[in-house]
Write a protein that holds these residues in place. Structure first.
Motif, PDB file in Angstrom:
ATOM      1  N   LEU A 189       0.832  -1.210   0.000  1.00 27.72           N
ATOM      2  CA  LEU A 189       0.000   0.000   0.000  1.00 27.72           C
ATOM      3  C   LEU A 189       0.860   1.251   0.000  1.00 27.72           C
ATOM      4  N   TRP A 190       1.930   1.258   0.812  1.00 31.71           N
ATOM      5  CA  TRP A 190       2.819   2.415   0.873  1.00 31.71           C
ATOM      6  C   TRP A 190       3.510   2.651  -0.474  1.00 31.71           C
ATOM      7  N   THR A 191       3.938   1.555  -1.139  1.00 25.58           N
ATOM      8  CA  THR A 191       4.557   1.679  -2.458  1.00 25.58           C
ATOM      9  C   THR A 191       3.572   2.250  -3.467  1.00 25.58           C
ATOM     10  N   ALA A 192       2.316   1.805  -3.402  1.00 18.42           N
ATOM     11  CA  ALA A 192       1.294   2.341  -4.307  1.00 18.42           C
ATOM     12  C   ALA A 192       1.100   3.835  -4.083  1.00 18.42           C
ATOM     13  N   ILE A 193       1.136   4.270  -2.822  1.00 15.34           N
ATOM     14  CA  ILE A 193       0.998   5.695  -2.520  1.00 15.34           C
ATOM     15  C   ILE A 193       2.195   6.473  -3.055  1.00 15.34           C
ATOM     16  N   PRO A 217       5.651  12.816  -6.247  1.00 15.94           N
ATOM     17  CA  PRO A 217       6.893  13.196  -6.942  1.00 15.94           C
ATOM     18  C   PRO A 217       8.142  12.873  -6.124  1.00 15.94           C
ATOM     19  N   SER A 218       8.098  11.856  -5.295  1.00 11.99           N
ATOM     20  CA  SER A 218       9.208  11.527  -4.390  1.00 11.99           C
ATOM     21  C   SER A 218      10.493  11.288  -5.169  1.00 11.99           C
ATOM     22  N   THR A 239       7.871  12.119  -0.417  1.00 11.24           N
ATOM     23  CA  THR A 239       6.983  13.268  -0.236  1.00 11.24           C
ATOM     24  C   THR A 239       5.579  12.812  -0.604  1.00 11.24           C
ATOM     25  N   TYR A 240       4.590  13.500  -0.082  1.00  7.51           N
ATOM     26  CA  TYR A 240       3.236  12.984  -0.216  1.00  7.51           C
ATOM     27  C   TYR A 240       2.285  13.967  -0.899  1.00  7.51           C
ATOM     28  N   ALA A 269       6.582   3.183  -8.968  1.00  7.83           N
ATOM     29  CA  ALA A 269       5.677   2.898 -10.080  1.00  7.83           C
ATOM     30  C   ALA A 269       6.096   1.625 -10.808  1.00  7.83           C
ATOM     31  N   SER A 270       7.408   1.435 -11.007  1.00  8.12           N
ATOM     32  CA  SER A 270       7.875   0.216 -11.665  1.00  8.12           C
ATOM     33  C   SER A 270       7.619  -1.002 -10.784  1.00  8.12           C
ATOM     34  N   ALA A 271       7.745  -0.846  -9.471  1.00  7.78           N
ATOM     35  CA  ALA A 271       7.458  -1.955  -8.553  1.00  7.78           C
ATOM     36  C   ALA A 271       5.987  -2.358  -8.629  1.00  7.78           C
TER      37      ALA A 271
END
Length: 313
Positions: free
Chosen positions: A52-56, A61-62, A67-68, A286-288
């Motif tokens: 879920l954190w990776t999807a966020i 633009p981290s 950054t969120y 995004a690639s993950a």
């Protein structure tokens, strides 16, 4: 009157369960849940929580640090505009298809050979299974030496006298991904052989004997009886090999480093490079997520199809 039995006074706790019995039942019901709870919570946090954190992160633009601020699918747009990503996907298709198919064919042939009860079967089986005991890092390093034009096969053959012989796949951008296939097949085909051999040994010999009595040849028996019986083994091998192929990070890094240049990149090395060495966490995330989608796209339909076939059985 004499001979009559006096009535026995009823106990105030008669008909009630002893407190120790209730406590025992309570412990019996809750102990498995208590034991499993830490593993369940850890899995929930460290697997699904980080997914879920990776999807966020993939929608932010981290760069060097998370950054969120929400940017939608901008990172995915940048990902699919990146030529290196498309090359990584192409390499994954090449590696995945060749790796899975060759491992299945080689493993099945080796299993059929060993199923003939040949001499030194245990010794030969151990030799083919030995590579599976190694990590992909060790395998990649060993094959890097073997395939190095200045150290391995090319040098040995030239020293024998064939001075025009070349085998420079490791340093050839158009061939580098195939060296990964060679190393992967060498490591995993023995494991596939063991699974197929177990499946072959589980087939009832009486069926084969009956088919031979009816005049069926051995090739026909294998094609019409034995191979269909191994369908669950084929399914298990495919699932395991596909999973290995999609996350083949360590083998690629140890063998080619993604090179020459980035000619042998796969999605896993692309993700690592952009997330941890190029300070593009959002693009790496995004690639993950796209790697996760690839796994879901491949695995879920096969599981559903196999489950449906089993239930319709």
């Amino acid at each position: 009157m004499s001979g009559e039995t006096a009535p026995v006074a009823s106990s105030p706790i008669a008909g009630k369960r002893a407190p120790t019995s209730s406590l025992y039942d309570l412990i019996e019901n809750w102990l498995p849940k208590i034991v499993i709870a830490p593993t369940f919570v850890a899995c929930l946090v460290f697997v699904y929580g980080y997914i879920l954190w990776t999807a966020i992160l993939s929608m932010t633009p981290s760069r060097m640090l998370p950054t969120y601020s929400f940017v939608g699918f901008e990172q995915y747009t940048s990902l699919f505009d990146n030529d290196r990503w498309w090359l990584a996907l192409k390499n994954l298709v090449i590696f995945g298809l060749l790796f899975v198919i060759i491992c299945l064919v080689v493993g099945l042939l080796l299993a059929i050979l060993l199923d003939q009860r040949i001499r030194l079967e245990g010794f030969i089986r151990s030799i083919y299974l030995y590579p599976m005991a190694l990590s992909f890092i060790v395998t990649g390093t060993a094959w890097k030496w073997v395939l190095n034009p200045g150290l391995g096969i090319e040098k040995v053959v030239r020293d024998i006298g064939f001075s025009d012989f070349t085998f420079d796949w490791l340093v050839n951008p158009d061939r580098a991904i195939y060296t990964v296939v060679i190393a992967g097949v060498w490591q995993s085909s023995g494991f596939v052989m063991a699974l197929f051999l177990a499946g072959l040994r589980g087939i009832d010999d009486s069926i084969i004997k009956a088919a031979r009595v009816d005049g069926a040849s051995m090739p026909r028996i294998y094609w019409r009886i034995i191979l269909p019986s191994l369908r669950p083994v084929f399914f298990s091998c495919f699932m395991i090999l596909a999973h290995i192929a999609i996350k083949s990070f360590d083998l690629v890094v140890a063998l080619t480093g993604g090179g020459p240049g980035f000619s042998s990149d796969v999605p896993a090395t692309f993700m690592y490079t952009h997330a941890f060495t190029r300070n593009q966490i959002g693009l790496g995330a995004a690639s993950a997520m796209m790697m996760l989608m690839i796994i879901v796209t491949v695995v879920v339909p096969m599981i559903w199809s196999e489950t449906r076939r089993t239930s319709n059985g």
